[in-house]
Design an enzyme around this catalytic site. Structure first.
Site, PDB file in Angstrom:
ATOM      1  N   CYS A 146       1.461 -43.014  36.999  1.00  0.00           N
ATOM      2  CA  CYS A 146       1.221 -42.980  35.573  1.00  0.00           C
ATOM      3  C   CYS A 146       1.881 -43.889  34.737  1.00  0.00           C
ATOM      4  O   CYS A 146       1.467 -44.288  33.399  1.00  0.00           O
ATOM      5  CB  CYS A 146       1.426 -41.488  35.084  1.00  0.00           C
ATOM      6  SG  CYS A 146       3.400 -40.859  35.741  1.00  0.00           S
ATOM      7  N   HIS A 239       3.964 -41.612  27.882  1.00  0.00           N
ATOM      8  CA  HIS A 239       5.100 -42.514  28.686  1.00  0.00           C
ATOM      9  C   HIS A 239       5.188 -43.808  27.583  1.00  0.00           C
ATOM     10  O   HIS A 239       4.100 -44.161  27.461  1.00  0.00           O
ATOM     11  CB  HIS A 239       4.757 -42.863  29.978  1.00  0.00           C
ATOM     12  CG  HIS A 239       4.941 -41.872  30.839  1.00  0.00           C
ATOM     13  ND1 HIS A 239       5.499 -40.685  30.763  1.00  0.00           N
ATOM     14  CD2 HIS A 239       4.539 -41.776  32.332  1.00  0.00           C
ATOM     15  CE1 HIS A 239       5.371 -40.036  31.872  1.00  0.00           C
ATOM     16  NE2 HIS A 239       4.827 -40.456  33.109  1.00  0.00           N
TER      17      HIS A 239
HETATM   18  N1  LIG Z   1       1.994 -35.232  36.170  1.00  0.00           N
HETATM   19  C1  LIG Z   1       1.527 -36.604  36.038  1.00  0.00           C
HETATM   20  O1  LIG Z   1       1.822 -37.265  34.921  1.00  0.00           O
HETATM   21  C2  LIG Z   1       1.154 -37.362  37.310  1.00  0.00           C
HETATM   22  C3  LIG Z   1       0.668 -38.693  36.783  1.00  0.00           C
HETATM   23  C4  LIG Z   1       0.165 -39.411  37.861  1.00  0.00           C
HETATM   24  C5  LIG Z   1       0.139 -38.699  39.353  1.00  0.00           C
HETATM   25  N2  LIG Z   1       0.676 -37.749  39.496  1.00  0.00           N
HETATM   26  C6  LIG Z   1       0.642 -37.259  40.820  1.00  0.00           C
HETATM   27  O2  LIG Z   1      -0.462 -36.091  40.927  1.00  0.00           O
HETATM   28  C7  LIG Z   1       0.075 -35.386  42.022  1.00  0.00           C
HETATM   29  C8  LIG Z   1       0.078 -33.844  41.209  1.00  0.00           C
HETATM   30  O3  LIG Z   1       1.057 -33.879  40.282  1.00  0.00           O
HETATM   31  P1  LIG Z   1       1.302 -32.790  39.339  1.00  0.00           P
HETATM   32  O4  LIG Z   1       2.113 -33.268  38.243  1.00  0.00           O
HETATM   33  O5  LIG Z   1       0.195 -31.914  38.937  1.00  0.00           O
HETATM   34  O6  LIG Z   1       2.135 -31.707  40.260  1.00  0.00           O
HETATM   35  P2  LIG Z   1       2.332 -30.011  40.274  1.00  0.00           P
HETATM   36  O7  LIG Z   1       2.067 -29.675  38.722  1.00  0.00           O
HETATM   37  O8  LIG Z   1       3.331 -29.729  41.186  1.00  0.00           O
HETATM   38  O9  LIG Z   1       1.041 -29.450  41.043  1.00  0.00           O
HETATM   39  C9  LIG Z   1       0.841 -29.784  42.719  1.00  0.00           C
HETATM   40  C10 LIG Z   1      -0.422 -29.162  43.250  1.00  0.00           C
HETATM   41  O10 LIG Z   1      -0.351 -29.320  44.518  1.00  0.00           O
HETATM   42  C11 LIG Z   1      -0.604 -28.195  45.041  1.00  0.00           C
HETATM   43  N3  LIG Z   1       0.335 -27.828  46.447  1.00  0.00           N
HETATM   44  C12 LIG Z   1       1.302 -27.997  46.544  1.00  0.00           C
HETATM   45  N4  LIG Z   1       1.821 -27.820  48.021  1.00  0.00           N
HETATM   46  C13 LIG Z   1       0.652 -27.468  48.692  1.00  0.00           C
HETATM   47  C14 LIG Z   1       0.312 -27.355  50.037  1.00  0.00           C
HETATM   48  N5  LIG Z   1       1.015 -27.509  51.120  1.00  0.00           N
HETATM   49  N6  LIG Z   1      -1.114 -27.284  50.224  1.00  0.00           N
HETATM   50  C15 LIG Z   1      -1.991 -27.569  49.150  1.00  0.00           C
HETATM   51  N7  LIG Z   1      -1.671 -27.618  47.918  1.00  0.00           N
HETATM   52  C16 LIG Z   1      -0.509 -27.855  47.613  1.00  0.00           C
HETATM   53  C17 LIG Z   1      -0.010 -26.889  43.884  1.00  0.00           C
HETATM   54  O11 LIG Z   1      -0.648 -25.630  44.338  1.00  0.00           O
HETATM   55  P3  LIG Z   1       0.018 -24.268  44.074  1.00  0.00           P
HETATM   56  O12 LIG Z   1       0.199 -23.896  42.658  1.00  0.00           O
HETATM   57  O13 LIG Z   1      -0.667 -23.384  44.741  1.00  0.00           O
HETATM   58  O14 LIG Z   1       1.671 -24.400  44.556  1.00  0.00           O
HETATM   59  C18 LIG Z   1      -0.576 -27.588  42.773  1.00  0.00           C
HETATM   60  O15 LIG Z   1      -2.133 -27.410  42.577  1.00  0.00           O
HETATM   61  C19 LIG Z   1       1.484 -35.590  42.438  1.00  0.00           C
HETATM   62  O16 LIG Z   1       1.086 -36.359  43.682  1.00  0.00           O
HETATM   63  C20 LIG Z   1       1.989 -36.565  41.496  1.00  0.00           C
HETATM   64  O17 LIG Z   1       2.793 -37.559  41.876  1.00  0.00           O
HETATM   65  C21 LIG Z   1       1.188 -36.911  38.532  1.00  0.00           C
END
Ligand SMILES: NC(=O)c1ccc[n+]([C@@H]2O[C@H](COP(=O)([O-])OP(=O)(O)OC[C@H]3O[C@@H](n4cnc5c(N)ncnc54)[C@H](OP(=O)(O)O)[C@@H]3O)[C@@H](O)[C@H]2O)c1
Length: 347
Positions: A146, A239
């Site tokens: 991001c 950001h």
């Molecule tokens: N936030 C940002 O601005 C951003 C930007 C670019 C990229 N990213 C990337 O995008 C991804 C998601 O980020 P996020 O910020 O949305 O994270 P998040 O809010 O922590 O969400 C993570 C998701 O993954 C699921 N999950 C966790 N452990 C799992 C497992 N063992 N099996 C299946 N599902 C699982 C969670 O489900 P439960 O709710 O069931 O635990 C939740 O739906 C990450 O890799 C991050 O680095 C994020």
């Protein structure tokens, strides 16, 4: 399901990025959400009972009542958008691609794989062709980090017109970038945290691939020195990045503003549904851009730039702002999938 729409599933649908996918895909003209999947903690529950909905737009009824599935490749969809935690994403995305799904991912795991495009549709749409060399029945396409995406969109027109020699960047990154629940309130209120694990390495390496050339067989990385320092600040979304650039050719402030203003790519030419009308917006006011004011311009898909001035160490410096969960995650991934469809990679 509406006729002719492509069925899509969201892996990690309950997370910060997963929720943005839901908001942006509701009423999408080409795609329809048919599956939501997450961890075992959520699987089997109705989506509304599994999620802590943090967006200001209401949770659509249809999604609220969907049952959350496990992230197993038996979902009723063609495209699998991944907003999975990186601890699990690599393995799950490979399983889905092997099973024939078109995986479009926000996670870091496959970004630097030789045969996986690290796609920013305005910059390197031609890299998409490398998916033909993938061993999967389906494919994997990735979206950059991001914080990389705003910077690299501002750098691309400069690289093309003047050549890039070196880049220095200091970021001020929003809380939603850390996912949900993310950084503890006691760590961030009245504070700045000068460390985001893994972020500086991503900002220093991903642009080299994105700005690289695809020669029909492989992506040849561009050679630019990049130094990044990343900080977490108490903005919710958006950001902000202070960038310094050293260019290969001499130029002027007026010329740089001109190339930014004229910048457009495949999403604009193809009129993709989520493409911003203009990708780069330059603001003349000294105090702009700002996260709260500019993160949502052009559906949150555009990048705001300001404060361009000469720099005594490098050649020029400026400030860039982009929405981390829209352009930097779910919106960027949807734009990649729109490009896959418009270029007829999705059969
Ligand atoms: N936030 C940002 O601005 C951003 C930007 C670019 C990229 N990213 C990337 O995008 C991804 C998601 O980020 P996020 O910020 O949305 O994270 P998040 O809010 O922590 O969400 C993570 C998701 O993954 C699921 N999950 C966790 N452990 C799992 C497992 N063992 N099996 C299946 N599902 C699982 C969670 O489900 P439960 O709710 O069931 O635990 C939740 O739906 C990450 O890799 C991050 O680095 C994020």
């Amino acid at each position: 399901m509406a006729e002719n729409k492509i069925p899509v599933g969201i892996l990690g649908a309950t997370g910060s990025v997963g929720q943005k996918f839901i908001a942006l895909l509701t009423d999408h003209p080409w795609f329809e959400i048919t599956e939501v999947a997450a961890s075992e903690r959520s699987a089997g529950k109705k989506y509304k009972d599994a999620v802590n909905w943090i967006l200001s737009t209401p949770l659509p009824d249809k999604i609220a009542n969907m049952v959350v599935k496990n992230c197993k490749p038996d979902l009723n969809c063609k495209i699998a958008f991944s907003g999975l935690d990186s601890g699990i994403a690599g393995e799950v995305e490979t399983e889905f691609a092997n099973a024939g799904y078109y995986v479009v991912s926000n996670s870091k795991n496959h970004r630097m794989d030789n045969n996986v495009p690290l796609l920013v549709p305005e910059i390197n749409a031609e890299h998409l062709d490398i998916i033909k060399t993938q061993p999967y029945k389906g494919c994997i396409v990735t979206n950059p980090n991001c914080s990389t995406i705003g910077m690299v969109l501002a750098l691309k027109p400069l690289a093309d017109a003047f050549g890039l020699e070196a880049v220095n960047v200091v970021t001020l990154q929003a809380l939603s970038g850390a996912g949900y629940p993310g950084v503890s309130s006691l760590d961030i209120i009245d504070n700045v945290v000068p460390f985001i694990s893994g972020e500086e390495g991503k900002m220093e390496s991903e642009p080299l691939k994105i700005l690289g050339k695809f020669d029909g067989k492989e992506i040849k990385y561009t050679e630019v020195k990049i130094s990044a320092q990343c900080n977490r600040v108490a903005a919710v979304d958006g950001h902000l990045e202070c960038v310094q650039v050293k260019l290969k050719k001499k130029t002027t402030i007026a010329e740089i503003k001109k190339v930014w203003n004229e910048f457009a790519g495949e999403p604009q030419k193809l009129n993709l549904p989520l493409a911003p009308e203009k990708t780069l917006y330059y603001f003349e006011e000294d105090k702009y851009p700002q996260p709260r004011i500019h993160r949502n311009i052009d559906k949150g898909m555009a990048v705001a730039i300001g404060r361009l001035r000469e720099d005594p160490l490098f050649d020029f410096k400026f400030v860039v702002l982009s929405h981390n969960t829209v352009r930097g995650a779910a919106g960027g991934a949807i734009l990649c999938a729109e490009l896959l469809k418009a270029k007829e990679y999705i059969k």
